[in-house]
Design a protein around this motif. Structure first.
Motif, short mmCIF file in Angstrom:
data_model
loop_
_atom_site.label_atom_id
_atom_site.label_comp_id
_atom_site.label_asym_id
_atom_site.label_seq_id
_atom_site.Cartn_x
_atom_site.Cartn_y
_atom_site.Cartn_z
N PRO A 37 -25.42 0.12 -51.67
CA PRO A 37 -26.47 0.09 -50.65
C PRO A 37 -26.55 1.45 -49.96
N LEU A 38 -27.73 1.92 -49.72
CA LEU A 38 -27.82 3.17 -48.96
C LEU A 38 -28.92 3.09 -47.91
N LYS A 39 -28.68 3.82 -46.84
CA LYS A 39 -29.63 3.84 -45.73
C LYS A 39 -30.16 5.26 -45.60
N ARG A 40 -31.44 5.37 -45.29
CA ARG A 40 -31.93 6.71 -44.97
C ARG A 40 -31.78 6.91 -43.47
N VAL A 41 -31.34 8.09 -43.10
CA VAL A 41 -31.10 8.40 -41.69
C VAL A 41 -31.69 9.77 -41.38
N PRO A 42 -31.99 10.05 -40.12
CA PRO A 42 -32.45 11.40 -39.77
C PRO A 42 -31.35 12.41 -40.05
N ASP A 43 -31.73 13.58 -40.49
CA ASP A 43 -30.79 14.66 -40.77
C ASP A 43 -29.85 14.88 -39.59
N TYR A 44 -28.54 14.94 -39.89
CA TYR A 44 -27.57 15.05 -38.79
C TYR A 44 -27.65 16.38 -38.07
N ALA A 45 -28.26 17.35 -38.70
CA ALA A 45 -28.35 18.67 -38.05
C ALA A 45 -29.42 18.68 -36.96
N VAL A 46 -30.26 17.63 -36.93
CA VAL A 46 -31.33 17.59 -35.94
C VAL A 46 -30.93 16.66 -34.80
N LYS A 47 -31.03 17.14 -33.59
CA LYS A 47 -30.65 16.33 -32.43
C LYS A 47 -31.69 15.24 -32.18
N ALA A 48 -31.23 14.03 -31.91
CA ALA A 48 -32.16 12.92 -31.68
C ALA A 48 -32.99 13.17 -30.43
N LYS A 49 -34.28 12.80 -30.51
CA LYS A 49 -35.20 13.00 -29.39
C LYS A 49 -35.77 11.66 -28.97
N LEU A 50 -35.86 11.42 -27.68
CA LEU A 50 -36.39 10.15 -27.19
C LEU A 50 -37.89 10.24 -26.92
N SER A 60 -31.88 0.03 -51.21
CA SER A 60 -32.14 0.44 -49.85
C SER A 60 -33.19 -0.48 -49.23
N ILE A 61 -33.27 -0.44 -47.93
CA ILE A 61 -34.23 -1.27 -47.20
C ILE A 61 -35.01 -0.34 -46.28
N GLY A 62 -36.32 -0.36 -46.37
CA GLY A 62 -37.09 0.53 -45.51
C GLY A 62 -38.51 0.67 -46.00
N PRO A 63 -39.27 1.58 -45.38
CA PRO A 63 -40.65 1.79 -45.82
C PRO A 63 -40.69 2.40 -47.22
N SER A 64 -41.87 2.34 -47.86
CA SER A 64 -42.02 2.84 -49.23
C SER A 64 -41.54 4.27 -49.40
N SER A 65 -41.67 5.07 -48.33
CA SER A 65 -41.28 6.48 -48.43
C SER A 65 -39.77 6.64 -48.65
N VAL A 124 -33.83 7.17 -52.35
CA VAL A 124 -33.34 6.36 -53.47
C VAL A 124 -33.32 7.20 -54.76
N ARG A 125 -34.36 8.04 -54.93
CA ARG A 125 -34.42 8.91 -56.12
C ARG A 125 -33.28 9.93 -56.10
N THR A 126 -32.88 10.35 -54.90
CA THR A 126 -31.74 11.27 -54.80
C THR A 126 -30.50 10.63 -55.41
N ALA A 167 -27.00 7.34 -60.59
CA ALA A 167 -27.18 5.88 -60.58
C ALA A 167 -28.18 5.50 -61.68
N ASP A 168 -28.09 4.24 -62.15
CA ASP A 168 -28.91 3.83 -63.29
C ASP A 168 -30.27 3.29 -62.90
N ARG A 169 -30.29 2.45 -61.89
CA ARG A 169 -31.58 1.93 -61.46
C ARG A 169 -31.52 1.62 -59.96
N ALA A 170 -32.70 1.31 -59.40
CA ALA A 170 -32.75 1.18 -57.95
C ALA A 170 -33.63 0.02 -57.54
N ILE A 171 -33.29 -0.52 -56.40
CA ILE A 171 -34.09 -1.57 -55.76
C ILE A 171 -34.43 -1.07 -54.37
N LEU A 172 -35.70 -1.15 -54.00
CA LEU A 172 -36.08 -0.83 -52.62
C LEU A 172 -36.73 -2.07 -52.01
#
Lengths: 324, 251
Positions: B6-19, B62-67, B72-74, B80-85
């Motif tokens: 399972p993998l999650k997409r997250v904002p790049d750690y080098a970028v500080k979170a903004k509210l 992974s679970i998330g929007p189509s983008s 997942v392609r990474t 990896a052999d195949r993927a489910i989104l």
């Protein structure tokens, strides 16, 4: 409003400081959120009854424990099942534990077994039934409410002081049948040999980074300074990844989070994920050759210098100041 | 044998979170998304297992929007052999994630689920043990070393825990979560990236899974932590010691 069940981690007969912090947090939750009582629960092998008697001296309402030879070694499946059975006897509104590596490992299993929402690694208890927890490597704080009938809360030990001794309560052994569980076996524990104070408990921490250049020079520079100060030793992720220091010493978002009175960062640039682990320290000292290093943005006192030159000087100066 | 990563997409750690201006959300518009670094380590570990045992099939989910197909392609490009989104535009917390993953596990025949010990955005560290508990599987979190026996019956896992390294043996199927030092993930190769574009990627709408999950945590408000003020620079060890003694009074 029901009761608070507190899982108290014990190390044989001993209660680590993280357990005393969890005790303080549980008592705070009881008061702030209007619960009736806090019941401490210990589970483990030899020494657990003694640890339970120790835990009973901190102002809890009752302490329950399960002692079994099958619980001699911590294993997630066994501990989750046993804690579930023990906590069932309490029927709590809230289940609290410290977010140590053990708490992180098996409290989510407890949340799943109770169909409870879990707030992880909380740093403050807020009025109105809310909790504050850091996200995004501590760059954002979220005020959360757990909306399930049973709540699971893990607390960050460094954010809560140790509970102090207050009235003694009753201690009761629970006769829980601990199931045989062949699917998880303990093999061995390789303890990091450490004569120094525990990183999470120390009042002073000296940490080294990649600029120390090797395990040998890390030991030659960081350890004498730490010993002169009576400090625990920490390290940046870069230093641990490079093999200069054991993993147990890592301070940061994914390592230990510390908040000592004095934190001395030596040769650490100050990546976001390292700052997440130490920026709540009371006084921060940074020693770094690079005057632009981000660590200086959080340091109370910055010394731009070659660490190989000034750290031995600092060690001697500290010894002199302390009359050693 | 099959491994689910399972993998999650997250904002790049080098970028500080903004509210957001009303402090009700963390701004994600226009942020650069990456594979959660701990999940990347899980993909790498699965690929290393496959390199030793070619009969392994690696499925990433992974679970998330189509983008999220980009992240997942990474993983596919890494080997990896195949993927489910599982597609959704809604919020995905640990509770929903582990229910979805349990459903995906039920639809396959997996001996091992390997995933990151925590996601670097929510920092909750829950999904792995939640999933193991829901499946009633054993678990080994914070892995820095993983060995699977010849028959895929058990795994011996070294775990990074308080005070040192603990080694446990778990029977499979089981859940393993990764720590930093398990491996160093490879960069996807150019042929890998080209190949990944053609590898199977199945999109399943979340709604079609029939999972009931109401959020168990309500976030009332976000805030920035109090900022530390940069202090003073000292010019010598003597000055530093004097400050620590007289001003900070910590010596």
């Amino acid at each position: 409003m029901g009761s608070v069940a507190l899982y108290i981690e014990n190390n044989g007969e001993k209660l680590p400081k993280s357990s005393l912090s969890a005790l303080a947090a549980a008592l705070e939750i009881k008061q702030a959120h209007g619960h009736e009582k806090v019941i401490g629960v210990l589970i483990g092998g030899t020494g657990t009854s003694a640890a339970a008697n120790e835990a009973a001296q901190y102002g809890l309402d009752e302490v329950l424990y399960v002692q079994s030879s099958a619980l001699e070694q911590y294993l997630a499946l066994q501990y989750a099942e046993t804690l579930k059975l023990a906590v069932d006897a309490v029927q709590p509104a809230v289940i609290v534990a410290a977010s140590t590596s053990r708490g992180k490992d098996f409290l989510p299993r407890i949340a799943q077994l109770f169909d409870a929402g879990q707030a992880s690694d909380c740093t403050a208890i807020l009025p109105g039934g809310k909790y504050r927890r850091p996200m995004y490597a501590g760059n954002v704080l979220a005020d959360v409410e757990i909306t399930t009938a049973v709540q699971v809360v893990t607390i960050r030990p460094s954010a809560f002081g140790a509970a102090s001794k207050a009235g003694t309560c009753a201690v009761r052994e629970l006769a829980v049948h601990v199931l045989e569980e062949p699917r998880m076996k303990f093999v061995r524990f390789d303890q990091v040999k450490n004569e120094r104070p525990e990183l999470g408990e120390a009042e002073i921490v000296v940490s080294g980074g990649r600029a120390l250049k090797s395990a040998e020079t890390f030991q030659q520079h960081i350890l004498p300074l730490a010993d002169a100060l009576g400090a625990a030793v920490g390290a940046s992720r870069a230093a641990v990844d490079s093999g200069y220091a054991p993993n147990d010493w890592q301070v940061g978002q994914t390592g230990k989070v510390v908040a000592p009175k004095l934190y001395i960062a030596v040769g650490i640039s100050g990546a976001i994920q390292h700052l997440a682990g130490m920026k709540d320290s009371k006084t921060i000292v940074a020693i770094n050759k690079d005057s632009e290093a981000p660590i200086f943005e959080v340091a109370d006192y910055g010394l731009v210098a070659d660490l190989f030159e000034v750290v031995p000087q600092l060690t001697e100066a500290v010894k002199k100041a302390r009359g050693q | 044998m099959n491994i689910l990563v399972p993998l999650k997409r997250v904002p790049d750690y080098a970028v500080k979170a903004k509210l957001s201006p009303d402090s009700q959300s963390v701004v994600t518009d226009g942020v650069k998304w990456i594979v959660n670094p701990f999940d990347e380590i899980a993909v790498e570990e699965a690929v290393r297992i496959k390199e030793k045992r070619p009969d392994t099939e690696i499925v990433v989910v992974s679970i998330g929007p189509s983008s999220t197909t980009e992240q997942v392609r990474t993983a596919l490009a890494m080997g990896a052999d195949r993927a489910i989104l599982v597609t959704t535009d809604g919020a995905v917390d640990s509770d929903l994630a582990h229910r979805v993953l349990a459903e995906i596990v039920a639809r396959g025949d997996y001996r091992l689920v390997i995933m990151g010990k925590q996601a670097i955005d929510s920092d909750a560290s829950q999904t792995g043990p939640l999933l193991a508990s829901r499946l009633n599987w054993p678990q080994a979190t914070f892995a820095s070393k993983l060995e699977i026996d010849d028959t895929w019956t058990s795994a011996t896992v070294t775990r990074e825990v308080d005070g040192g390294l603990e080694t446990v043996q778990i029977q499979l199927p089981g859940v393993v979560t990764t720590d930093l030092r398990l491996n160093e993930p490879r960069y996807p190769s150019l042929p890998g990236i080209v190949k990944a574009k053609k590898q199977p990627l199945e999109e399943i709408p979340l709604a079609s899974l029939g999972i009931e999950s109401a959020p168990k945590l309500k976030i009332h408000q976000f805030a920035y932590p109090p900022q530390r003020k940069a202090g003073t620079k000292v010019s010598s060890v003597e000055e530093l010691v004097a400050k620590l003694q007289n001003d900070a009074k910590v010596l």
